[in-house]
Design an enzyme around this catalytic site. Structure first.
Site, PDB file in Angstrom:
ATOM      1  N   GLU A  21      -0.583  26.876  17.222  1.00 56.18           N
ATOM      2  CA  GLU A  21       0.197  26.362  18.359  1.00 56.18           C
ATOM      3  C   GLU A  21       0.216  27.330  19.548  1.00 56.18           C
ATOM      4  O   GLU A  21      -0.119  26.948  20.671  1.00 56.18           O
ATOM      5  CB  GLU A  21       1.641  26.058  17.908  1.00 56.18           C
ATOM      6  CG  GLU A  21       1.733  24.899  16.926  1.00 56.18           C
ATOM      7  CD  GLU A  21       3.082  24.764  16.230  1.00 56.18           C
ATOM      8  OE1 GLU A  21       3.659  25.796  15.845  1.00 56.18           O
ATOM      9  OE2 GLU A  21       3.553  23.627  16.037  1.00 56.18           O
ATOM     10  N   LEU A  64      -0.950  17.219  13.876  1.00 56.85           N
ATOM     11  CA  LEU A  64       0.070  16.361  14.462  1.00 56.85           C
ATOM     12  C   LEU A  64       1.283  17.209  14.822  1.00 56.85           C
ATOM     13  O   LEU A  64       2.012  17.672  13.949  1.00 56.85           O
ATOM     14  CB  LEU A  64       0.470  15.225  13.529  1.00 56.85           C
ATOM     15  CG  LEU A  64       0.988  14.059  14.361  1.00 56.85           C
ATOM     16  CD1 LEU A  64      -0.129  13.106  14.729  1.00 56.85           C
ATOM     17  CD2 LEU A  64       2.060  13.317  13.623  1.00 56.85           C
ATOM     18  N   ASP A  65       1.421  17.400  16.105  1.00 56.37           N
ATOM     19  CA  ASP A  65       2.515  18.226  16.603  1.00 56.37           C
ATOM     20  C   ASP A  65       3.664  17.332  17.067  1.00 56.37           C
ATOM     21  O   ASP A  65       3.430  16.329  17.746  1.00 56.37           O
ATOM     22  CB  ASP A  65       2.010  19.068  17.780  1.00 56.37           C
ATOM     23  CG  ASP A  65       3.117  19.837  18.450  1.00 56.37           C
ATOM     24  OD1 ASP A  65       3.687  20.719  17.790  1.00 56.37           O
ATOM     25  OD2 ASP A  65       3.423  19.539  19.625  1.00 56.37           O
ATOM     26  N   GLU A 124      -2.498  23.778  10.208  1.00 54.70           N
ATOM     27  CA  GLU A 124      -1.078  24.010   9.976  1.00 54.70           C
ATOM     28  C   GLU A 124      -0.620  23.332   8.681  1.00 54.70           C
ATOM     29  O   GLU A 124       0.314  23.779   8.035  1.00 54.70           O
ATOM     30  CB  GLU A 124      -0.292  23.435  11.163  1.00 54.70           C
ATOM     31  CG  GLU A 124       1.152  23.800  11.186  1.00 54.70           C
ATOM     32  CD  GLU A 124       1.984  22.742  11.887  1.00 54.70           C
ATOM     33  OE1 GLU A 124       2.571  23.058  12.909  1.00 54.70           O
ATOM     34  OE2 GLU A 124       2.027  21.593  11.399  1.00 54.70           O
ATOM     35  N   GLU A 125      -1.282  22.261   8.309  1.00 53.41           N
ATOM     36  CA  GLU A 125      -0.880  21.490   7.128  1.00 53.41           C
ATOM     37  C   GLU A 125      -1.435  22.047   5.822  1.00 53.41           C
ATOM     38  O   GLU A 125      -1.115  21.540   4.751  1.00 53.41           O
ATOM     39  CB  GLU A 125      -1.358  20.035   7.267  1.00 53.41           C
ATOM     40  CG  GLU A 125      -0.721  19.284   8.414  1.00 53.41           C
ATOM     41  CD  GLU A 125       0.755  18.990   8.194  1.00 53.41           C
ATOM     42  OE1 GLU A 125       1.180  18.882   7.032  1.00 53.41           O
ATOM     43  OE2 GLU A 125       1.482  18.894   9.194  1.00 53.41           O
ATOM     44  N   ASP A 146      -3.310  22.163  14.814  1.00 57.81           N
ATOM     45  CA  ASP A 146      -2.059  21.528  14.397  1.00 57.81           C
ATOM     46  C   ASP A 146      -2.363  20.042  14.568  1.00 57.81           C
ATOM     47  O   ASP A 146      -2.349  19.528  15.690  1.00 57.81           O
ATOM     48  CB  ASP A 146      -0.919  21.980  15.327  1.00 57.81           C
ATOM     49  CG  ASP A 146       0.392  21.273  15.017  1.00 57.81           C
ATOM     50  OD1 ASP A 146       0.401  20.397  14.135  1.00 57.81           O
ATOM     51  OD2 ASP A 146       1.397  21.590  15.682  1.00 57.81           O
ATOM     52  N   ASP A 177       0.843  -1.201   0.000  1.00 57.12           N
ATOM     53  CA  ASP A 177       0.000   0.000   0.000  1.00 57.12           C
ATOM     54  C   ASP A 177       0.873   1.244   0.000  1.00 57.12           C
ATOM     55  O   ASP A 177       1.986   1.227   0.511  1.00 57.12           O
ATOM     56  CB  ASP A 177      -0.880   0.051   1.262  1.00 57.12           C
ATOM     57  CG  ASP A 177      -1.760  -1.176   1.378  1.00 57.12           C
ATOM     58  OD1 ASP A 177      -2.231  -1.637   0.328  1.00 57.12           O
ATOM     59  OD2 ASP A 177      -1.945  -1.666   2.510  1.00 57.12           O
ATOM     60  N   ASP A 198       1.183  12.555   9.806  1.00 59.63           N
ATOM     61  CA  ASP A 198       0.653  13.929   9.930  1.00 59.63           C
ATOM     62  C   ASP A 198      -0.374  14.219   8.836  1.00 59.63           C
ATOM     63  O   ASP A 198      -1.353  14.926   9.067  1.00 59.63           O
ATOM     64  CB  ASP A 198       1.760  15.004   9.989  1.00 59.63           C
ATOM     65  CG  ASP A 198       2.887  14.796   9.019  1.00 59.63           C
ATOM     66  OD1 ASP A 198       2.789  13.883   8.171  1.00 59.63           O
ATOM     67  OD2 ASP A 198       3.889  15.535   9.105  1.00 59.63           O
TER      68      ASP A 198
HETATM   69  P1  AHG Z   1       5.200  20.331  14.081  1.00 61.92           P
HETATM   70  O1  AHG Z   1       5.636  18.917  14.256  1.00 61.92           O
HETATM   71  O2  AHG Z   1       3.720  20.507  14.170  1.00 61.92           O
HETATM   72  O3  AHG Z   1       5.808  20.997  12.879  1.00 61.92           O
HETATM   73  O4  AHG Z   1       5.707  21.167  15.360  1.00 61.92           O
HETATM   74  C1  AHG Z   1       6.984  21.038  15.829  1.00 61.92           C
HETATM   75  C2  AHG Z   1       7.251  22.224  16.699  1.00 61.92           C
HETATM   76  C3  AHG Z   1       6.985  22.048  18.170  1.00 61.92           C
HETATM   77  O5  AHG Z   1       6.125  21.049  18.518  1.00 61.92           O
HETATM   78  C4  AHG Z   1       8.334  21.823  18.775  1.00 61.92           C
HETATM   79  O6  AHG Z   1       8.373  22.405  20.019  1.00 61.92           O
HETATM   80  C5  AHG Z   1       9.254  22.484  17.809  1.00 61.92           C
HETATM   81  O7  AHG Z   1       8.601  22.558  16.578  1.00 61.92           O
HETATM   82  C6  AHG Z   1      10.526  21.752  17.623  1.00 61.92           C
HETATM   83  O8  AHG Z   1      11.338  22.509  16.801  1.00 61.92           O
HETATM   84  P2  AHG Z   1      12.923  22.339  16.765  1.00 61.92           P
HETATM   85  O9  AHG Z   1      13.197  21.008  16.165  1.00 61.92           O
HETATM   86  O10 AHG Z   1      13.370  23.498  15.926  1.00 61.92           O
HETATM   87  O11 AHG Z   1      13.413  22.471  18.187  1.00 61.92           O
HETATM   88 MN    MN Z   2       3.438  21.746  15.908  1.00 63.59          MN
HETATM   89 MN    MN Z   3       2.183  19.728  12.958  1.00 65.13          MN
END
Ligand code: AHG
Ligand code: MN
Ligand code: MN
Length: 334
Positions: free
Chosen positions: A274, A117-118, A92-93, A115, A63, A69
């Site tokens: 966020e 998937l954070d 966010e996406e 967001d 698949d 995300d």
């Molecule tokens: P996302 O996965 O939604 O893009 O968010 C990531 C964010 C946040 O959750 C996290 O604190 C930060 O980006 C991490 O960034 P660095 O790797 O620059 O530290």
């Molecule tokens: Mn995030």
């Molecule tokens: Mn995200």
């Protein structure tokens, strides 16, 4: 023994306490809970079905692999689109907002920002990820499609915000402006159950959470404050998923920092998806949420969907200390 209170029951009960409630807000929160359960199921079986990995590749059964995300974004959009309570979604996406047509001509009064998937860098290595959401009442006329103005609302306009943490257990933490409550997913009955009532975060703590790898790229005042945290033997914890890092300090006390850097002069984290929702929760739990230029995050003006900000949020007394360092060493915007 205490009786189990499910998320649905709690939401309905608290909405009923408000005069003129139509039930639509309860249905919306219930639908967010459903989408979270679907994402949780996928997060948990990710290793087994090889859903992890790069979008566009093929898994062991032939698949196409869909990144988690992307999957989370689709599931939240799908669930919210059919809820009948949402006229638009900002994710966010997605580059721009998604308009949701009225269900059987019945106008919907809310927009959701999220967001989905954070902490995406954690997905492939089995470390906690999350979902962040905020809910606004629409500003545009109810009989037409949603507009950009429905999304460009400050944090102070939020009617609810929350996060879901897909961790060692799965939790939903949310607030409607009257305190913060947490619900843990009981997999045996498939329900989020009230587990953390009226969360108040410690006024001080000894955790600091920042990507210290960027230390040399931070402004002087932030470097001085980080030195101070290190001098005091505060414990550094940085998961790289804002939801997980904030969740820790919500319960154990601490400060979360994502300062502006040379690469991100305005900060990296997204204000709408966020920073506002997390600032809302932190304030509701008795903490403080500022930018690294000492503005209240919730009051920041927003002019673009994907606008970013620096943040320094957490336990009241720790943020106060941070503020003193910025005032002493920084060029503060008045
Ligand atoms: P996302 O996965 O939604 O893009 O968010 C990531 C964010 C946040 O959750 C996290 O604190 C930060 O980006 C991490 O960034 P660095 O790797 O620059 O530290
Ligand atoms: Mn995030
Ligand atoms: Mn995200």
């Amino acid at each position: 023994m205490n009786r189990i209170v499910s998320l649905d029951e709690f939401v309905i009960r608290t909405e009923k306490e408000k005069p003129h409630s139509s039930g639509s807000f309860s249905r919306l929160l219930r639908d967010i809970g459903i989408a979270a359960k679907i994402v949780n199921r996928e997060v948990n079986k990710a290793g087994l079905v090889n859903i992890l990995g790069v979008e566009g590749s093929t898994n062991s059964t032939g698949d196409d692999v869909q990144k988690l995300d992307v999957f989370a974004n689709e599931k939240f959009i799908e669930t919210l689109s059919y809820s009948g309570e949402v006229c638009g979604i900002g994710s966010e996406e997605n580059q721009t907002f998604i308009e949701v047509p009225a269900d059987k001509g019945k106008p919907a009064q809310y927009v959701v920002v999220m967001d989905p998937l954070d902490g995406s860098s954690n997905i492939d290595v089995n470390v906690s990820v999350g979902t962040i959401f905020g809910i606004y009442r629409r500003k545009s006329p109810a009989d037409g499609p949603c507009q950009l103005e429905d999304f460009l609302q400050k944090g102070t306009e939020l009617v609810a915000a929350g996060y879901v943490l897909y961790g060692t257990s799965t939790l939903m933490v949310y607030s409607t402006g009257n305190g913060v409550n947490g619900f843990t997913l009981d997999p045996s009955i498939g329900e989020f159950c009230l587990s953390h009532k009226n969360i108040q975060m410690p006024v001080a703590g000894n955790y600091y959470s920042v990507n210290q790898g960027y230390y040399l790229k931070f402004d002087l005042e932030m470097r001085r404050y980080i030195d101070h945290c290190s001098d005091l033997n505060y414990r550094l914890r940085y998961i790289g998923s804002m939801v997980s890092d904030i969740h820790r300090i919500m319960f154990q006390g601490g400060i979360f920092l994502y300062p502006n850097t040379r690469k991100y002069p305005k900060g990296k984290l997204r204000l709408l998806y966020e920073c506002y929702p997390m600032a809302y929760l932190i304030e509701q739990a008795g903490g403080t949420a500022l930018t690294c230029k000492l503005e209240r995050v919730m009051d920041m003006e927003i002019t673009e969907l994907h606008q970013t900000s620096s943040v320094a949020m957490g336990s009241r007394d720790m943020v106060k200390d941070m503020k003193e360092f910025v005032e002493k060493y920084g060029a503060v915007i008045q």
